[in-house]
Motif scaffolding. Sequence first.
Motif, PDB file in Angstrom:
ATOM      1  N   GLN A  68      18.723  -0.572 -11.422  1.00 62.85           N
ATOM      2  CA  GLN A  68      19.377   0.254 -10.411  1.00 62.85           C
ATOM      3  C   GLN A  68      19.872  -0.584  -9.238  1.00 62.85           C
ATOM      4  N   ILE A  69      18.964  -1.355  -8.668  1.00 61.43           N
ATOM      5  CA  ILE A  69      19.249  -1.999  -7.388  1.00 61.43           C
ATOM      6  C   ILE A  69      20.225  -3.159  -7.516  1.00 61.43           C
ATOM      7  N   ALA A  70      20.181  -3.901  -8.620  1.00 61.50           N
ATOM      8  CA  ALA A  70      21.035  -5.082  -8.751  1.00 61.50           C
ATOM      9  C   ALA A  70      22.531  -4.747  -8.720  1.00 61.50           C
ATOM     10  N   PRO A  71      23.027  -3.811  -9.541  1.00 65.17           N
ATOM     11  CA  PRO A  71      24.454  -3.492  -9.468  1.00 65.17           C
ATOM     12  C   PRO A  71      24.850  -2.864  -8.135  1.00 65.17           C
ATOM     13  N   GLU A  72      23.921  -2.131  -7.496  1.00 68.51           N
ATOM     14  CA  GLU A  72      24.244  -1.514  -6.204  1.00 68.51           C
ATOM     15  C   GLU A  72      24.341  -2.570  -5.112  1.00 68.51           C
ATOM     16  N   ARG A  73      23.486  -3.570  -5.151  1.00 70.09           N
ATOM     17  CA  ARG A  73      23.619  -4.675  -4.192  1.00 70.09           C
ATOM     18  C   ARG A  73      24.928  -5.437  -4.413  1.00 70.09           C
ATOM     19  N   ARG A  74      25.245  -5.678  -5.675  1.00 68.88           N
ATOM     20  CA  ARG A  74      26.490  -6.406  -5.967  1.00 68.88           C
ATOM     21  C   ARG A  74      27.709  -5.631  -5.473  1.00 68.88           C
ATOM     22  N   LYS A  75      27.666  -4.295  -5.589  1.00 64.99           N
ATOM     23  CA  LYS A  75      28.783  -3.477  -5.106  1.00 64.99           C
ATOM     24  C   LYS A  75      28.971  -3.670  -3.601  1.00 64.99           C
ATOM     25  N   GLY A  76      27.880  -3.608  -2.850  1.00 69.00           N
ATOM     26  CA  GLY A  76      27.985  -3.808  -1.412  1.00 69.00           C
ATOM     27  C   GLY A  76      28.460  -5.195  -1.046  1.00 69.00           C
ATOM     28  N   ARG A  77      27.986  -6.181  -1.789  1.00 68.11           N
ATOM     29  CA  ARG A  77      28.363  -7.565  -1.488  1.00 68.11           C
ATOM     30  C   ARG A  77      29.840  -7.826  -1.788  1.00 68.11           C
ATOM     31  N   GLU A  78      30.429  -7.064  -2.683  1.00 70.42           N
ATOM     32  CA  GLU A  78      31.866  -7.195  -2.909  1.00 70.42           C
ATOM     33  C   GLU A  78      32.642  -6.978  -1.611  1.00 70.42           C
ATOM     34  N   PHE A  79      32.249  -5.938  -0.871  1.00 64.91           N
ATOM     35  CA  PHE A  79      32.958  -5.603   0.367  1.00 64.91           C
ATOM     36  C   PHE A  79      32.594  -6.580   1.486  1.00 64.91           C
ATOM     37  N   LEU A  80      31.342  -7.052   1.512  1.00 63.14           N
ATOM     38  CA  LEU A  80      30.971  -8.062   2.497  1.00 63.14           C
ATOM     39  C   LEU A  80      31.786  -9.331   2.277  1.00 63.14           C
ATOM     40  N   ARG A  81      31.964  -9.697   1.023  1.00 67.45           N
ATOM     41  CA  ARG A  81      32.744 -10.895   0.703  1.00 67.45           C
ATOM     42  C   ARG A  81      34.212 -10.721   1.096  1.00 67.45           C
ATOM     43  N   SER A  82      34.756  -9.544   0.859  1.00 69.55           N
ATOM     44  CA  SER A  82      36.173  -9.318   1.161  1.00 69.55           C
ATOM     45  C   SER A  82      36.446  -9.338   2.658  1.00 69.55           C
ATOM     46  N   HIS A  83      35.412  -9.060   3.469  1.00 70.76           N
ATOM     47  CA  HIS A  83      35.579  -9.069   4.928  1.00 70.76           C
ATOM     48  C   HIS A  83      34.936 -10.305   5.563  1.00 70.76           C
ATOM     49  N   ASN A  84      34.605 -11.313   4.728  1.00 61.89           N
ATOM     50  CA  ASN A  84      34.023 -12.579   5.206  1.00 61.89           C
ATOM     51  C   ASN A  84      32.728 -12.359   5.997  1.00 61.89           C
ATOM     52  N   LEU A  85      31.856 -11.519   5.465  1.00 63.19           N
ATOM     53  CA  LEU A  85      30.601 -11.209   6.140  1.00 63.19           C
ATOM     54  C   LEU A  85      29.393 -11.755   5.396  1.00 63.19           C
ATOM     55  N   LEU A  86      29.627 -12.713   4.497  1.00 58.81           N
ATOM     56  CA  LEU A  86      28.540 -13.452   3.868  1.00 58.81           C
ATOM     57  C   LEU A  86      28.494 -14.843   4.492  1.00 58.81           C
ATOM     58  N   TYR A  87      27.300 -15.385   4.706  1.00 53.80           N
ATOM     59  CA  TYR A  87      27.142 -16.632   5.442  1.00 53.80           C
ATOM     60  C   TYR A  87      26.639 -17.741   4.525  1.00 53.80           C
ATOM     61  N   ASN A  88      26.734 -18.973   5.010  1.00 50.34           N
ATOM     62  CA  ASN A  88      26.237 -20.109   4.252  1.00 50.34           C
ATOM     63  C   ASN A  88      24.716 -20.156   4.280  1.00 50.34           C
ATOM     64  N   ALA A  89      24.132 -20.611   3.192  1.00 50.46           N
ATOM     65  CA  ALA A  89      22.680 -20.744   3.101  1.00 50.46           C
ATOM     66  C   ALA A  89      22.196 -21.819   4.073  1.00 50.46           C
ATOM     67  N   PRO A  90      20.971 -21.694   4.631  1.00 47.84           N
ATOM     68  CA  PRO A  90      20.459 -22.675   5.594  1.00 47.84           C
ATOM     69  C   PRO A  90      20.378 -24.093   5.041  1.00 47.84           C
ATOM     70  N   LYS A  91      20.062 -24.201   3.741  1.00 53.13           N
ATOM     71  CA  LYS A  91      19.878 -25.532   3.152  1.00 53.13           C
ATOM     72  C   LYS A  91      21.074 -25.933   2.304  1.00 53.13           C
ATOM     73  N   GLY A  92      22.249 -25.857   2.855  1.00 55.10           N
ATOM     74  CA  GLY A  92      23.434 -26.262   2.101  1.00 55.10           C
ATOM     75  C   GLY A  92      24.665 -25.532   2.574  1.00 55.10           C
ATOM     76  N   ASP A  93      25.766 -25.822   1.894  1.00 58.61           N
ATOM     77  CA  ASP A  93      27.046 -25.232   2.270  1.00 58.61           C
ATOM     78  C   ASP A  93      27.459 -24.114   1.328  1.00 58.61           C
ATOM     79  N   THR A  94      26.569 -23.658   0.451  1.00 58.91           N
ATOM     80  CA  THR A  94      26.920 -22.604  -0.488  1.00 58.91           C
ATOM     81  C   THR A  94      26.860 -21.241   0.198  1.00 58.91           C
ATOM     82  N   VAL A  95      27.810 -20.396  -0.126  1.00 57.95           N
ATOM     83  CA  VAL A  95      27.834 -19.051   0.439  1.00 57.95           C
ATOM     84  C   VAL A  95      26.744 -18.206  -0.214  1.00 57.95           C
ATOM     85  N   CYS A  96      26.136 -17.333   0.551  1.00 57.20           N
ATOM     86  CA  CYS A  96      25.043 -16.472   0.075  1.00 57.20           C
ATOM     87  C   CYS A  96      25.421 -15.778  -1.227  1.00 57.20           C
TER      88      CYS A  96
END
Length: 337
Positions: free
Chosen positions: A73-101
């Motif tokens: 249940q929770i995994a596809p619902e989180r991915r759905k929300g993250r789609e919109f966060l990504r489209s609005h540049n609201l995901l940040y880089n991880a503390p230990k590297g340059d990879t986006v969350c």
Amino acid sequence: MSIQSLKPFLAEQYENFPKGRTIGIVVLRTTQSETIFRTEGTGEPMCSEYVQAGLLPEHDFSIPRLVMTKRKQIAPERRKGREFLRSHNLLYNAPKGDTVCALNTNAPCEMCIDCFLYGFAAGGEGAQKSRVWTEDAFSVLPATELISDRTINAIFETGTMRDEKGNASTALNTSEYIKPGVHFVDIVTFKDVTADEFRYALGNILLTTRYGAVSTRVGRMENKVLGIFGGIAELPSSLELVQGIYDQLITNGKSLEHPFNSDALTTAAKTVMSTWTTKRGISLQLSDEQIDAVIADVDRHWSLEEQETFLKRLDESYESLRKVKDEGKKKGKKKEE
């Protein structure tokens, strides 16, 4: 009244420590196509468990029920929300590297809406417990009524089961699937969430339409909110609700065969839920009109016209906490120096 009807159970702003504010929603999840819920690879049986049929003494025998596990249940619902966060540049880089969350990378950013609401643990410098609690959702009818087999084959570009040299394709397999029209009853709990966090998480549930394996081909599902409650404790479990619905359907003389009428199930569910405000810790049940108003509020905030403003407002509500983390890192560096 919109979402303000839930105000006593909503936090004004994010807080690190829980304060016992709980909102529970009852979700009816109905498959709209063939669906696959399993824990292993191709050919494995569907997820199911033997549980007591109902709560009444005359229904104390066991039946196999299909299970939609909490992670399904929770995994596809989180991915759905993250789609919109990504489209609005609201995901940040991880503390230990340059990879986006990103999920399942052991490198959460610890600063985005998803991390603050759904939590994180692996790979980061800290941990955040999820404030969206889920549990296994169970089918109302027995699993034996709801499963069938499908033979899968793969043809070549010639349109036949043989390649250009005349060799027969070996891509032939028989797999179980869940039939369309199967009902799963689920309870989702929100702990100490703000109004915008509630809109975000509920929007993810209402906007997600694909679940399970091979979701690009099958797994279509409709989510419908049957009830919204407020209190200082969790609602009864999904299993207890399903068992109560089973009792009601038998009492009303309904034939428990697939395909099953959704209206009869909804009526039975509401009859069971009507007694819940008498249970310890549950003090509010929204009416059907209030539920419609809450869903209309969520739809409005997720609309194209307001989506960006809504998500950025929610993102900015965590800004002071991000500054605290940054200051903590600077102090740590000074100590090392």
